[in-house]
Design a protein around this motif. Structure first.
Motif, PDB file in Angstrom:
ATOM      1  N   ILE A 138       0.865  -1.154   0.117  1.00 14.32           N
ATOM      2  CA  ILE A 138       0.052   0.052  -0.026  1.00 14.32           C
ATOM      3  C   ILE A 138       0.967   1.208   0.146  1.00 14.32           C
ATOM      4  O   ILE A 138       0.583   2.139  -0.646  1.00 14.32           O
ATOM      5  CB  ILE A 138      -1.072  -0.021   1.198  1.00 14.32           C
ATOM      6  N   THR A 489      -9.610  -6.421   9.031  1.00 15.33           N
ATOM      7  CA  THR A 489      -9.406  -6.054   7.638  1.00 15.33           C
ATOM      8  C   THR A 489     -10.810  -6.037   6.787  1.00 15.33           C
ATOM      9  O   THR A 489     -11.022  -4.977   6.139  1.00 15.33           O
ATOM     10  CB  THR A 489      -8.521  -7.078   6.809  1.00 15.33           C
ATOM     11  N   VAL A 493     -11.840  -2.346   5.667  1.00 19.06           N
ATOM     12  CA  VAL A 493     -11.896  -2.092   3.988  1.00 19.06           C
ATOM     13  C   VAL A 493     -13.316  -1.790   3.498  1.00 19.06           C
ATOM     14  O   VAL A 493     -13.489  -0.954   2.843  1.00 19.06           O
ATOM     15  CB  VAL A 493     -11.171  -3.324   3.291  1.00 19.06           C
ATOM     16  N   LEU A 500      -7.767   1.132  -0.109  1.00 22.40           N
ATOM     17  CA  LEU A 500      -6.536   1.193   0.859  1.00 22.40           C
ATOM     18  C   LEU A 500      -5.835   2.139   0.848  1.00 22.40           C
ATOM     19  O   LEU A 500      -4.785   2.126  -0.247  1.00 22.40           O
ATOM     20  CB  LEU A 500      -6.099  -0.365   0.597  1.00 22.40           C
ATOM     21  N   LEU A 504      -4.082   2.695   6.547  1.00 19.75           N
ATOM     22  CA  LEU A 504      -4.333   1.421   6.583  1.00 19.75           C
ATOM     23  C   LEU A 504      -3.002   0.470   6.627  1.00 19.75           C
ATOM     24  O   LEU A 504      -2.853  -0.313   7.550  1.00 19.75           O
ATOM     25  CB  LEU A 504      -5.327   0.822   5.518  1.00 19.75           C
TER      26      LEU A 504
END
Length: 536
Positions: A138, A489, A493, A500, A504
């Motif tokens: 990410i 998660t 999400v 994302l 996060l």
């Protein structure tokens, strides 16, 4: 394994060297324990000096192999077959990254405590992948827009696999049919993936038909705009080429530009090290894509690769219908060599060979790393569950980290992220499932194996009971943390509408830090209790 290769038992024996040779044989490639107790006479100073050097070589070799061969080959195959990033992540990336974990779990299951190592290794690496590696992906990608259906599918199968293992643990045993059924879930997973991909493609085709006229208008506008951008683009490419050449020249150490005789002693060693490892890779791993294709080397690879890979895997004695496997592979290699000389082997075939050879190299390098970590375990006396979920998990996840972060850095963030979650599904269902199948059908526990992580142990000496409870406690801690991470998660999400972001990523880093501190503290506390009881 856990009850014989202990530092206290080795030291208490009359001959430490002979005892280590007789009882510490769990290192596959390099017997570090034998060398420590026999060749260097337990000199921990030498061990401390060797460790950084060894880790540098292993990780450097892994990084270069992944960057120069495995990642480009996987990317090329995905583009060649026009795979979506999601499908490539579920298949190619999950398989390429999951092979070391799969082999580690299956091979570890041959020992009495192998089931605990498999639990720690598979779930430890899974938690590491879905926190640290996903977070790194990410950060490198900026923002990853996850696809709703594939993401929820991967989360669901992760959760189902964890819950099933928790059910097995509460039951207290696993039979052959339960093990095969657990493995078979991966087939169901692949079928669901194929159905989802087919649905998405049909929807895309329908959308293309409905918007055909609109696209034509856009194409006309784009053609006009492209004419204006061609000259600017050509100039940009020229400038980029010049900058790239400049960067490549600058990346070469100044000492390497000198004649070998004029180099300093350190530069000579560095030059020999880099060029020799690169030669080994170049001669044993085929071209990863069209840019690196060389007809001469492509022919040489067909002769060298089969025998090199057999040597790496140590399978010279393996036979099929009383014929050595290496002879069969070398005959096939000779035929491909002749074909390459007369015609040319398609680059896609060479890319597939590249993936296989790269994985074998990575697996063997990781195994050397694991062998060294087992020496550390023997000296420190850390429990096998903790060893599996930390050091073995880190070692097995090295390939995942390098491949996925590389993909994210070149614009394949969605593929990398999908590879992380689908890789954990592969590891749990195939890796741990394979270990269970081996235990229930192949090895010395035919039919049924004990899997009582959640049951209290009352038989045996007080020390053995404490050790068993310690290993079980650490093992189901990682299972519970894995389930909690999957649930959180999913919630986070969905709340963020499948975007994302960097926040996060920081959350994932925090979760894994809490987990690592918790199990380390628990391990130290329980180990202290075991040491105290052993002294009484």
């Amino acid at each position: 394994m856990a009850n014989t290769c202990l530092y206290s038992l080795i030291k208490a024996s009359d001959d430490s060297c002979q005892y280590a040779k007789d009882n510490c044989n769990d290192q596959t490639i390099f017997p570090f324990t034998h060398y420590y107790f026999c060749q260097i006479d337990e000199n921990w100073v030498i061990l401390i000096l060797i460790a950084p050097f060894l880790f540098f070589i292993l990780f450097n070799f892994l990084a270069k192999t992944v960057d120069d061969y495995l990642s480009p080959a996987v990317t090329f195959i995905a583009e060649y077959f026009k795979m979506s990033q999601t499908f490539a992540g579920v298949t190619l990336i999950a398989f390429a990254n999951g092979v070391p974990d799969f082999l580690c779990a299956v091979l570890a299951s041959q020992d009495d405590d192998g089931i605990l190592i498999a639990v720690g290794s598979i779930f430890g690496s899974g938690l590491f992948m879905t926190t640290i590696i996903v977070g790194a992906v990410i950060l490198l990608s900026g923002i990853v827009k996850a696809e709703k259906v594939p993401f929820m599918r991967d989360i669901l199968f992760n959760g189902v696999a964890i819950i099933l293992l928790m059910i097995f643990a509460f039951i207290g045993q696993i039979n052959h049919y339960m093990a095969i059924g657990f493995c078979s879930l991966y087939v169901v997973y692949i079928i669901v993936v194929l159905v989802n991909e087919n649905t998405i493609k049909n929807k895309q085709k329908q959308d293309e038909i409905n918007s055909q006229e609109e696209r034509r208008e856009q194409e006309e506008k784009q053609l006009l705009a492209q004419k204006e951008e061609v000259e600017e683009g050509n100039q940009f490419i020229q400038n980029a080429d010049q900058e790239l050449k400049k960067e490549l020249e600058e990346s070469i150490p100044e000492s390497f530009k000198k004649p070998f005789g004029d180099m300093s002693t350190i530069s000579k060693f560095q030059y020999i090290y880099i060029t020799s490892l690169e030669f080994v890779r170049k001669i044993t791993i085929p071209a990863s894509n069209q840019e690196k294709y060389d007809k001469k080397y492509a022919a040489i690879h067909q002769l060298v690769c089969p025998i090199a890979m057999i040597a790496l895997l140590g399978l010279f004695s393996m036979e099929i219908y009383e014929v050595k496997v290496w002879i069969i592979l070398e005959i096939i290699g000779l035929l491909l060599f002749i074909y390459q000389i007369i015609f040319e082997i398609p680059i896609i075939i060479l890319s597939m060979e590249c993936v296989v050879c790269s994985i074998i190299w990575c697996k063997q390098v990781i195994q050397v790393l694991i062998d060294f970590i087992l020496l550390i375990q023997t000296i420190t006396g850390v429990s096998y569950s903790y060893l599996g979920m930390t050091f073995l998990a880190f070692g097995n996840s090295t390939c995942d980290f390098l491949v996925n972060t590389k993909l994210a850095s070149i614009g394949y963030g969605l593929m990398a992220m999908t590879g992380c979650f689908s890789g954990t599904v592969f590891n749990m269902l195939c890796g741990f499932g394979g270990a269970l199948v081996r235990l229930t059908a192949i090895e010395k526990y035919p039919g049924i194996v004990s899997f009582d992580l959640f049951r209290d142990v009352k038989s045996g000496s007080q020390t053995d009971i404490i050790i068993t409870r310690m290993n079980n406690s650490i093992a189901y801690c990682v299972i519970i943390f894995s389930l909690m991470n999957i649930i959180m998660t999913c919630i986070v999400v969905i709340t963020k509408k499948f975007k994302l972001t960097k926040n996060l990523a920081y959350y994932y880093f925090f979760i894994y830090s809490v987990f690592f501190i918790f199990i380390t503290t628990l391990t130290v506390a329980l180990s202290s209790i075991v040491s105290y009881l052993s002294e009484q």
